[in-house]
Design an enzyme around this catalytic site. Structure first.
Site, PDB file in Angstrom:
ATOM      1  N   SER A   1      -4.091 -14.414  -4.796  1.00  0.00           N
ATOM      2  CA  SER A   1      -3.331 -14.081  -6.010  1.00  0.00           C
ATOM      3  C   SER A   1      -2.129 -13.220  -5.646  1.00  0.00           C
ATOM      4  O   SER A   1      -1.977 -12.787  -4.495  1.00  0.00           O
ATOM      5  CB  SER A   1      -4.220 -13.336  -7.025  1.00  0.00           C
ATOM      6  OG  SER A   1      -4.627 -12.081  -6.495  1.00  0.00           O
TER       7      SER A   1
ATOM      8  N   SER B   1       1.523  -9.046 -10.987  1.00  0.00           N
ATOM      9  CA  SER B   1       0.350  -9.537 -10.275  1.00  0.00           C
ATOM     10  C   SER B   1      -0.900  -9.164 -11.064  1.00  0.00           C
ATOM     11  O   SER B   1      -0.806  -8.656 -12.190  1.00  0.00           O
ATOM     12  CB  SER B   1       0.274  -8.932  -8.860  1.00  0.00           C
ATOM     13  OG  SER B   1      -0.073  -7.562  -8.936  1.00  0.00           O
TER      14      SER B   1
ATOM     15  N   ILE C   1       1.229 -11.311  -4.670  1.00  0.00           N
ATOM     16  CA  ILE C   1       2.245 -11.463  -3.629  1.00  0.00           C
ATOM     17  C   ILE C   1       1.755 -12.384  -2.520  1.00  0.00           C
ATOM     18  O   ILE C   1       2.495 -13.236  -2.025  1.00  0.00           O
ATOM     19  CB  ILE C   1       2.640 -10.079  -3.063  1.00  0.00           C
ATOM     20  CG1 ILE C   1       3.301  -9.221  -4.148  1.00  0.00           C
ATOM     21  CG2 ILE C   1       3.591 -10.240  -1.880  1.00  0.00           C
ATOM     22  CD1 ILE C   1       3.551  -7.789  -3.728  1.00  0.00           C
TER      23      ILE C   1
ATOM     24  N   TYR D   1      -4.117   5.507  -3.516  1.00  0.00           N
ATOM     25  CA  TYR D   1      -3.238   4.392  -3.153  1.00  0.00           C
ATOM     26  C   TYR D   1      -2.020   4.882  -2.375  1.00  0.00           C
ATOM     27  O   TYR D   1      -1.694   4.350  -1.310  1.00  0.00           O
ATOM     28  CB  TYR D   1      -2.805   3.665  -4.413  1.00  0.00           C
ATOM     29  CG  TYR D   1      -1.877   2.492  -4.159  1.00  0.00           C
ATOM     30  CD1 TYR D   1      -2.368   1.318  -3.593  1.00  0.00           C
ATOM     31  CD2 TYR D   1      -0.527   2.556  -4.486  1.00  0.00           C
ATOM     32  CE1 TYR D   1      -1.527   0.240  -3.356  1.00  0.00           C
ATOM     33  CE2 TYR D   1       0.318   1.487  -4.249  1.00  0.00           C
ATOM     34  CZ  TYR D   1      -0.181   0.333  -3.687  1.00  0.00           C
ATOM     35  OH  TYR D   1       0.650  -0.733  -3.445  1.00  0.00           O
TER      36      TYR D   1
ATOM     37  N   SER E   1       4.036  -0.380   0.460  1.00  0.00           N
ATOM     38  CA  SER E   1       4.512  -0.158  -0.905  1.00  0.00           C
ATOM     39  C   SER E   1       5.582   0.917  -0.862  1.00  0.00           C
ATOM     40  O   SER E   1       5.617   1.748   0.063  1.00  0.00           O
ATOM     41  CB  SER E   1       3.349   0.307  -1.794  1.00  0.00           C
ATOM     42  OG  SER E   1       3.819   0.792  -3.037  1.00  0.00           O
TER      43      SER E   1
ATOM     44  N   LYS F   1      -1.040   4.098   1.586  1.00  0.00           N
ATOM     45  CA  LYS F   1       0.189   3.427   1.996  1.00  0.00           C
ATOM     46  C   LYS F   1       1.033   4.313   2.923  1.00  0.00           C
ATOM     47  O   LYS F   1       1.728   3.793   3.810  1.00  0.00           O
ATOM     48  CB  LYS F   1       1.002   3.012   0.763  1.00  0.00           C
ATOM     49  CG  LYS F   1       0.312   1.926  -0.063  1.00  0.00           C
ATOM     50  CD  LYS F   1      -0.049   0.703   0.768  1.00  0.00           C
ATOM     51  CE  LYS F   1      -0.629  -0.427  -0.084  1.00  0.00           C
ATOM     52  NZ  LYS F   1      -0.984  -1.608   0.729  1.00  0.00           N
TER      53      LYS F   1
END
Length: 325
Positions: free
Chosen positions: A58, A238, A60, A203, A190, A207
């Site tokens: 799914s 997304s 990207i 998150y 990201s 990253k």
């Protein structure tokens, strides 16, 4: 004469800066990538390469698979959901622009946090295609919750998925690339890995860690003719918010994105990412404004950027990152 030369250099630098700024303001990627999208190598230059894409079911990753299939790349598609991977494969083959055959796409489902399986999966791919030219570490998970409300177990979960998963799979594949003295490792990071994103401590922290791991790898692999490309997307449409972690273990956000939000399409993000890969760009920023320009300001002028972010305030920053403005 010296005065004239200095004045000429100052004017030239000013004009160059102005041109750079104009390109940035009309682009949805960093300036080098924007120029390469116009004048550099296109994804079609990757035709014939064997490309392994994780998180290909799914978002990207799925869009990257479509772009590469239309560019003539042989594909290994990995994610947890086999049925979704099979659907992606069939969609690739059904496209009028697809340049590969059914045998050129290998569906290989597994969980990237199943670290003990990585060497076996690498061998399966090498037995099927005999080589891997490009590994795209795209599988990942996002998170939303206030910093103080996040359980440490959530940090550990996201670190396994977003950091150790790509690191482990890359480490399992690297001996093959080192032996061949060629290859490319790609990791989808990201813009939250460049500038801390509020309400996403796990998150953003992951990253930032990804940047450190793979910047280090790039330096070490230079003598082996192995390039490392880090893709840093901003807000993109997304399913990530549906499966996003919160602050509590096992809880998911279950929040679909609204079509009215200001986000880049997955197809556009995939195309720009593939341009960056084709041109072996070290790092690529892919985002619409104002997020893109805010990241530029924060990194070019760190103290001012942090002050400006604080002045914008939490509510405004959240609106920007969630595509509300």
């Amino acid at each position: 004469m010296l005065t004239f030369l200095l004045e000429f250099l100052a004017v030239s630098a000013g004009l160059l800066g102005l041109v750079w700024f104009i390109i940035l303001m009309v682009s949805d990627a960093d300036v080098p990538l924007s120029l390469r999208a116009k004048f550099g190598k296109q994804p079609e230059s990757l035709a014939g390469k064997v490309v392994w894409v994780t998180g290909a079911s799914s978002g990207i990753g799925e869009a990257i698979a479509y772009c590469l299939a239309e560019s003539g790349c042989k594909l290994v598609l990995t994610a947890r959901r086999k049925e979704r991977l099979e659907k992606v494969k069939q969609t690739c083959l059904a496209s009028a622009f697809c340049k590969v055959k059914e045998d050129d796409i290998l569906v290989l489902p597994f969980d990237v946090v199943d670290f003990d399986s990585h060497e076996k999966k690498v061998q399966e791919v090498l037995e099927y295609f005999h080589t891997v030219d490009i590994l795209i570490n795209n599988a990942g998970k996002t998170q939303r919750a206030a910093w103080m409300d996040v359980e440490l177990s959530v940090d550990r979960e996201l670190y396994d998925v977003n950091v150790l998963g790509p690191v482990s799979l890359t480490q399992a594949l690297l001996p093959h690339m080192v032996e061949r003295k060629q290859g490319q490792i790609v990791v989808v990071s990201s813009l939250a890995g460049k500038v801390g994103a509020p309400m996403s401590r796990a998150y953003a922290g992951c990253k930032h860690a990804v940047q450190g791991y793979f910047d280090t790898l790039r330096t070490e692999m230079a003598l082996n003719n192995i390039d490392v490309t880090i893709i840093c997307p901003g807000p993109v449409f997304s399913e990530v918010l549906i499966h996003a972690a919160t602050g509590k273990k096992g809880e998911v956000l279950d929040k679909p994105m609204a079509v009215t939000e200001k986000r880049m399409t997955a197809n556009r993000c995939a195309y720009l990412s593939c341009v960056a890969i084709a041109n072996r760009q070290y790092e690529a920023w892919v985002s619409q404004h104002p997020v893109l320009v805010l990241v530029y300001i924060s990194l070019l002028f760190p103290d001012f950027g942090k002050w400006f972010m604080a002045k914008l305030g939490l509510k405004q920053l959240l609106a920007l990152r969630e595509g509300k403005q």
